[in-house]
Design a protein around this motif. Structure first.
Motif, PDB file in Angstrom:
ATOM      1  N   SER A 195       0.828  -1.224   0.000  1.00 55.52           N
ATOM      2  CA  SER A 195       0.000   0.000   0.000  1.00 55.52           C
ATOM      3  C   SER A 195       0.858   1.268   0.000  1.00 55.52           C
ATOM      4  O   SER A 195       0.772   2.107   0.877  1.00 55.52           O
ATOM      5  N   GLY A 196       1.724   1.336  -0.982  1.00 55.91           N
ATOM      6  CA  GLY A 196       2.468   2.568  -1.215  1.00 55.91           C
ATOM      7  C   GLY A 196       3.673   2.777  -0.322  1.00 55.91           C
ATOM      8  O   GLY A 196       4.401   3.751  -0.497  1.00 55.91           O
ATOM      9  N   LYS A 197       3.884   1.900   0.644  1.00 60.77           N
ATOM     10  CA  LYS A 197       5.025   2.123   1.539  1.00 60.77           C
ATOM     11  C   LYS A 197       5.954   0.914   1.516  1.00 60.77           C
ATOM     12  O   LYS A 197       5.507  -0.223   1.443  1.00 60.77           O
ATOM     13  N   TYR A 198       7.234   1.208   1.616  1.00 55.97           N
ATOM     14  CA  TYR A 198       8.193   0.108   1.708  1.00 55.97           C
ATOM     15  C   TYR A 198       8.241  -0.371   3.149  1.00 55.97           C
ATOM     16  O   TYR A 198       8.271   0.440   4.075  1.00 55.97           O
ATOM     17  N   ILE A 199       8.240  -1.687   3.318  1.00 62.17           N
ATOM     18  CA  ILE A 199       8.231  -2.216   4.675  1.00 62.17           C
ATOM     19  C   ILE A 199       9.578  -2.855   4.970  1.00 62.17           C
ATOM     20  O   ILE A 199      10.276  -3.325   4.076  1.00 62.17           O
ATOM     21  N   GLU A 200       9.921  -2.825   6.248  1.00 59.62           N
ATOM     22  CA  GLU A 200      11.218  -3.358   6.659  1.00 59.62           C
ATOM     23  C   GLU A 200      11.083  -4.376   7.770  1.00 59.62           C
ATOM     24  O   GLU A 200      12.065  -5.001   8.155  1.00 59.62           O
ATOM     25  N   ASP A 201       9.864  -4.544   8.285  1.00 60.40           N
ATOM     26  CA  ASP A 201       9.677  -5.472   9.393  1.00 60.40           C
ATOM     27  C   ASP A 201       9.644  -6.901   8.856  1.00 60.40           C
ATOM     28  O   ASP A 201       8.930  -7.188   7.899  1.00 60.40           O
ATOM     29  N   ILE A 202      10.415  -7.777   9.486  1.00 59.22           N
ATOM     30  CA  ILE A 202      10.477  -9.157   8.996  1.00 59.22           C
ATOM     31  C   ILE A 202       9.127  -9.846   9.116  1.00 59.22           C
ATOM     32  O   ILE A 202       8.726 -10.610   8.245  1.00 59.22           O
ATOM     33  N   ASN A 203       8.396  -9.532  10.175  1.00 59.48           N
ATOM     34  CA  ASN A 203       7.121 -10.220  10.364  1.00 59.48           C
ATOM     35  C   ASN A 203       6.109  -9.885   9.281  1.00 59.48           C
ATOM     36  O   ASN A 203       5.145 -10.612   9.088  1.00 59.48           O
ATOM     37  N   GLU A 204       6.331  -8.776   8.600  1.00 63.92           N
ATOM     38  CA  GLU A 204       5.429  -8.420   7.514  1.00 63.92           C
ATOM     39  C   GLU A 204       5.570  -9.370   6.331  1.00 63.92           C
ATOM     40  O   GLU A 204       4.752  -9.357   5.423  1.00 63.92           O
ATOM     41  N   LEU A 205       6.637 -10.161   6.343  1.00 69.96           N
ATOM     42  CA  LEU A 205       6.840 -11.102   5.237  1.00 69.96           C
ATOM     43  C   LEU A 205       5.983 -12.345   5.387  1.00 69.96           C
ATOM     44  O   LEU A 205       6.006 -13.217   4.519  1.00 69.96           O
ATOM     45  N   SER A 206       5.245 -12.405   6.466  1.00 73.86           N
ATOM     46  CA  SER A 206       4.566 -13.649   6.817  1.00 73.86           C
ATOM     47  C   SER A 206       3.735 -14.218   5.673  1.00 73.86           C
ATOM     48  O   SER A 206       2.897 -13.541   5.084  1.00 73.86           O
ATOM     49  N   GLY A 207       3.985 -15.469   5.363  1.00 73.84           N
ATOM     50  CA  GLY A 207       3.212 -16.176   4.354  1.00 73.84           C
ATOM     51  C   GLY A 207       3.381 -15.668   2.937  1.00 73.84           C
ATOM     52  O   GLY A 207       2.545 -15.933   2.077  1.00 73.84           O
ATOM     53  N   ILE A 208       4.456 -14.967   2.680  1.00 72.68           N
ATOM     54  CA  ILE A 208       4.645 -14.375   1.356  1.00 72.68           C
ATOM     55  C   ILE A 208       4.785 -15.463   0.290  1.00 72.68           C
ATOM     56  O   ILE A 208       4.480 -15.249  -0.877  1.00 72.68           O
ATOM     57  N   SER A 209       5.164 -16.668   0.710  1.00 74.95           N
ATOM     58  CA  SER A 209       5.369 -17.727  -0.282  1.00 74.95           C
ATOM     59  C   SER A 209       4.072 -18.089  -0.994  1.00 74.95           C
ATOM     60  O   SER A 209       4.091 -18.634  -2.087  1.00 74.95           O
ATOM     61  N   LYS A 210       2.935 -17.804  -0.378  1.00 72.20           N
ATOM     62  CA  LYS A 210       1.658 -18.091  -1.037  1.00 72.20           C
ATOM     63  C   LYS A 210       1.386 -17.079  -2.135  1.00 72.20           C
ATOM     64  O   LYS A 210       0.936 -17.426  -3.229  1.00 72.20           O
ATOM     65  N   ASN A 211       1.640 -15.823  -1.818  1.00 68.68           N
ATOM     66  CA  ASN A 211       1.289 -14.771  -2.779  1.00 68.68           C
ATOM     67  C   ASN A 211       2.348 -14.587  -3.849  1.00 68.68           C
ATOM     68  O   ASN A 211       2.034 -14.259  -4.979  1.00 68.68           O
ATOM     69  N   HIS A 212       3.594 -14.734  -3.455  1.00 67.90           N
ATOM     70  CA  HIS A 212       4.691 -14.526  -4.406  1.00 67.90           C
ATOM     71  C   HIS A 212       5.620 -15.728  -4.366  1.00 67.90           C
ATOM     72  O   HIS A 212       6.724 -15.642  -3.827  1.00 67.90           O
TER      73      HIS A 212
END
Lengths: 498, 471
Positions: free
Chosen positions: B343-360
């Motif tokens: 949503s327009g912002k770069y994120i740096e928190d590791i926990n925000e990566l959660s489950g990224i393997s499903k989407n990307h």
């Protein structure tokens, strides 16, 4: 014969995994393409391995089908080759993987494609371990297997999967880094990491003990031996069925293979020196983990502990350094590979239907699933080593070998046989017989065709090798003789020097 | 003298393009895009010019500027990594509204400084190059000047780095005083008879160098600067100055201080062990992905220095391979960090990566490869980097260093696989914003292919590296 058959069987699954990777994944739907590709590759590989077994020369103790090419120029050659011991494990691997593929098609509901990729990649690494004749290549494959297994436990595992996956990964990695140091040291001591060369050069006796310990730290964790076995029950309980099967059937055998090929082969003096240590740990493993297994209420955990106990027989057998012991250890590994795989598959059958692994939730299954109960019976009897199953052959030989060397150890190890009968029969009684109380069980259906096919094929092998283990002996015979001869020669030479 | 100019063609070309870009940028408005593209084109040209210089081990300007295989290799490595950093960070720079034309130009100036550092065979030239590089890096750290944290990072970096440069300069002057020359060869000849003054000088210089490669105990600035600077600058910091720093490290240890190996070996072993342990332990609890990679780079510098600390030829060669693979891994890592936009912002928190393997799935798989490689798990390239290092360490009989080093890889494996856990085992969150950027995807794919296919022929660079000779 110039066809690089070992490289082919090693890297064929990797190519298969690549094609599975390319196959289109329709989200949440069964991915037919991926299933067909992985079935095809795993079966093709199995038949290739059968062909390899057929063309293998039983009468020669040399390494066969040797392939060599430059890998790290000036340092290390890429060297593949097999003898009678390794081919059995390759056979086991190639047999177990198609079974895992078949079993996971039904039981894995999400991300099937990734699961198949992980299994096929893992097959490459496992066969690579048994084929490699160079320490660095061996280490490479030995360690690389961690990545897919970590993902299999972590992604498709049960509720405590993260803890188990981390424990598995870090335990094994910590054990292995010391082995890496030992491998590099061997390079600087002998000037090569080629196993066959090292057999000829012989590592000087003053280095052997430390190097042996470094290798031991890795293999003991992987085997697993008491007291570093604690990762195994966790990993088994949380891993999906196919993951447990691979773990029990093949990954544990890498350590036993490592003991034979590297510890005994390269460091005979140190192996002799540390025999009491190995015996002690093995006996503790056999008795202690059998007792622990008695108290489990989770079926998978029970089988996991029984695996530790059975691996105790293997280490015991290997370190007797006589023909009965070592061959018994090898047969025990082979048969444990079949039986424990089948037991985990059986637990998976129940789990897929009732979603519970707790023994208390079952009872009276025989009324609903008669075929299942009968087949499970074969493997239960195999676990406790009933004559007529392959489990008996291995255990019996190990005990014979142990009696020749150390009476006390053999007596204590025999206690384990009784304990094994106790925990596994009690498990069978509680799950299969008794009153049918849980309503969930009443709605269960008996084995479907694919489960039936898989379990029956393993069952036939278990009984066949129980009555006629000759093919296995024929394969390993010369190689084991060679191993023992080399060992005895070294020991005698050293005692003369003294 | 004409001959000397001929040897300097790459540097001259680089300086001329810098001047052209500055003048062009000043007179033409909104020239960021153009200059950025031109910079990206300049780098391969410079690589070509370096490769085109067919000579062997020349020293020009009164033996103060060395042109040898070593410097050419390191320069090309610097250029290639800068190229990847530039192509993958363009989108980010535009997104944070930082599209000033100075940004690529300052990077070029830093690269020019590094060229002089890498090639220097003389204390004065070395110091000039180092300062040219450092001053550019201070500016880069605070290039996002409206952002408080970026300015803070710049100031912090400036103050600490200036202090270390001061120490370094003090060491240089001591060294000059005690050996009577600024030339590395002369110093090397005169330093042989141990006296306390040269050892003081050596220690001061070591402090300065350790600071520049962020080795423990001079690492304090690293996490803050990495976190505060814009990610594009962090990616530059994590890769390019490290290559130059390690190159200078090697040059110093193997050229002027060659004869006092016994004096510096234990210092380097200490620095190396301390970096490995601190980098591994301190990263465990980091939540910010940039802080994590900062600690990770500290521990990687520990391994690189372990190779140098052997003092053998195979030692520094293994360090060169290490830094090469390190760059490739970090390129992949940062390419992924540039994808982390929601949503327009770069994120740096590791926990925000959660489950990224499903989407990307593909991006996650790439990061998986990079992370396992950083952890040094075979068959990925990171394993071979460590393997070569420990080959040379054990060759020199430094078993304690090898054991500590390998045990810390297990500790550091923990925090790398923690990211894998977040990506693969945790439940998915909202997907990242999708955008097209050939630069980012190209770098990610390049890095992954390099890391995962390295095992097929791990001696691919041995041919080139075996030619390198510093003495």
């Amino acid at each position: 014969m110039n066809f690089p058959i070992l490289s082919s069987i090693t890297f064929l699954p990797l190519i298969g995994a690549f094609f599975v990777f390319l196959s289109k994944s329709e989200s949440n739907q069964v991915n037919k393409g991926a299933i067909y590709v992985s079935l095809f590759t795993s079966f093709a590989n199995f038949f290739l391995v059968l062909f390899l077994w057929y063309s293998f020369d039983n009468t020669s103790s040399n390494f066969q089908f040797v392939e060599e090419s430059v890998w790290i120029s000036g340092f290390i050659k890429f060297k593949f080759g097999i003898d009678g011991i390794s081919i059995l494990f390759i056979l086991l691997t190639a047999f177990i993987i198609p079974i895992c593929v078949i079993s996971c098609i039904n039981s894995i509901k999400n991300r099937l494609k990734e699961f198949l990729i992980a299994i096929l990649v893992l097959e490459t690494f496992m066969i690579g371990v048994f084929c490699s004749l160079d320490l660095v290549i061996f280490y490479l494959f030995f360690e690389a297997g961690l990545i897919p297994m970590f993902l299999i436990i972590g992604i498709w595992g049960g509720p405590r999967r993260v803890y188990s996956a981390f424990k598995f990964f870090l335990f094994t990695l910590l054990g292995s880094v010391l082995m890496l140091i030992a491998i590099i040291s061997i390079y600087w001591i002998t000037g090569t990491t080629d196993v066959t060369e090292i057999y000829k050069i012989k590592i000087p006796s003053e280095f052997q003990n430390l190097l042996w310990l470094a290798f031991f730290s890795s293999f003991a964790v992987k085997m697993p031996m008491w007291p570093v076995h604690t990762w195994l029950p966790d990993a088994h309980v949380e891993a999906p069925t196919a993951g447990s099967v691979i773990l029990a059937a093949i990954l544990l055998k890498m350590a036993g293979y490592g003991f034979l090929r590297f510890s005994v082969g390269m460091f005979p003096l140190a192996s002799e020196y540390f025999t009491p240590l190995v015996f002690t740990l093995s006996v503790i493993a056999i008795i202690y983990t059998s007792l622990v297994a008695l108290m489990q209420d989770d079926m998978k955990k029970l089988i996991a502990y029984s695996s530790v106990a059975h691996m105790g027989y293997v280490t015991l057998g290997i370190f007797t350094f006589n023909k009965q012991g070592i061959e018994g250890g090898i047969i025990q590994m082979f048969s444990h590979g079949l039986i424990s795989a089948a037991l985990f598959l059986c637990v998976g059958v129940l789990y897929d239907r009732a979603h519970s692994r707790l023994i208390n939730n079952y009872g009276g299954v025989v009324n609903i699933l008669p075929k299942y109960s009968f087949i499970l019976m074969i493997f239960v009897l195999g676990t406790l080593g009933l004559p007529g199953t392959s489990g008996f052959v291995g255990e019996f030989l190990v005990l014979v070998g142990a009696f020749k060397v150390n009476f006390l150890v053999a007596i204590l190890a025999s206690v384990g046989v009784v304990l094994a009968a106790a925990y596994i029969l009690w498990l069978y009684k509680r799950v299969i017989f008794g009153k049918l109380e849980n309503n969930q069980i009443k709605e269960m259906k008996d084995l479907n065709k694919s489960e039936m096919g898989v379990l029956v094929s393993i069952g036939i092998l278990v009984i066949f090798f129980g009555f006629y283990p000759e093919p296995l002996f024929n394969t390993v015979n010369v190689s084991v003789d060679n191993l023992i001869n080399n060992y005895n020669m070294e020991i005698n030479k050293f005692s003369v020097l003294k | 003298m004409i001959n000397a100019v001929y040897f300097l063609i790459p540097e001259i070309f680089l300086s001329l393009s810098i001047f052209t870009f500055i003048i062009f940028g000043v007179f033409k408005k909104n020239s960021f895009d153009l200059i950025y593209r031109a910079t990206i084109i300049i780098l391969p040209i410079v690589i070509f010019l370096i490769l085109n210089n067919n000579f062997e081990n020349v020293k020009i300007f009164n033996n103060s500027f060395a042109l040898d295989e070593f410097s050419s290799f390191m320069k090309i490595l610097i250029l290639v990594s800068s190229f990847f950093v530039l192509i993958m960070s363009k989108k980010y720079i535009q997104d944070i509204n930082n599209n000033k034309f100075e940004y690529p130009v300052i990077m070029l100036i830093a690269i020019l400084g590094m060229f002089f550092m890498v090639s220097s065979n003389d204390l004065i030239l070395f110091y000039l190059g180092l300062e040219l590089q450092s001053l550019s890096l201070y500016i880069l750290a605070s290039i996002d000047r409206d952002n408080l944290r970026s300015s803070e990072a710049g100031i912090k970096y400036f103050v600490l780095s200036a202090l270390s440069s001061g120490l370094l300069l003090y060491g240089c002057s001591l060294l000059y005083g005690f050996t009577g020359s600024t030339n590395f060869q002369v110093i090397s000849n005169n330093v042989g008879d141990i006296n306390i003054g040269t050892i003081f000088a050596m220690i001061f210089i070591l402090v300065g160098l350790a600071f520049k490669v962020s080795a423990v105990p001079f690492h304090m600035w690293t996490p803050d600067v990495y976190e505060g600077s814009p990610t594009s600058v962090t990616s530059f910091f994590a890769i390019v100055p490290k290559i130059a720093g390690i190159a200078v490290f090697i040059r110093f240890m193997y050229s002027p201080f060659q004869n006092i190996l016994d004096e510096w070996q234990y210092i380097l072993v200490f620095i190396s062990i301390a970096s490995m342990i601190l980098g591994a332990v301190a990263a465990i609890n980091q939540k910010n992905i940039k802080r994590l990679i900062a600690y990770s780079s500290i521990s990687h510098m520990g391994y690189a220095i372990a190779g140098i600390s052997t003092g053998t030829e195979s030692g520094f060669k293994s360090t060169i391979i290490y830094i090469l693979i390190y760059s490739a891994m970090n390129i992949g890592f940062f390419a992924f960090v540039f994808l982390m936009k929601r949503s327009g912002k770069y994120i740096e928190d590791i926990n925000e990566l959660s489950g990224i393997s499903k989407n990307h799935p593909l991006a996650a798989l790439s990061l998986l490869i990079v992370l396992f490689s950083l952890a040094g798990i075979p068959p990925l390239a990171g394993f071979f980097a460590k393997f070569y290092i420990f080959m040379s360490v054990i060759e020199s009989g430094m078993y304690a260093l090898a054991i500590i080093g390998l045990v810390t890889t297990v500790v550091s494996a923990f925090y790398y696989i923690r990211i894998v856990k977040v990506m693969y085992f945790d439940s998915p969150k909202k997907p990242f914003e999708s955008f097209k950027s050939y630069g980012i995807y190209g770098s990610l794919i390049f890095s992954c292919l390099f890391l995962s296919s390295f095992f097929m022929y791990p001696s691919i660079f041995n041919g080139i590296i075996s030619k390198i000779n510093i003495f």
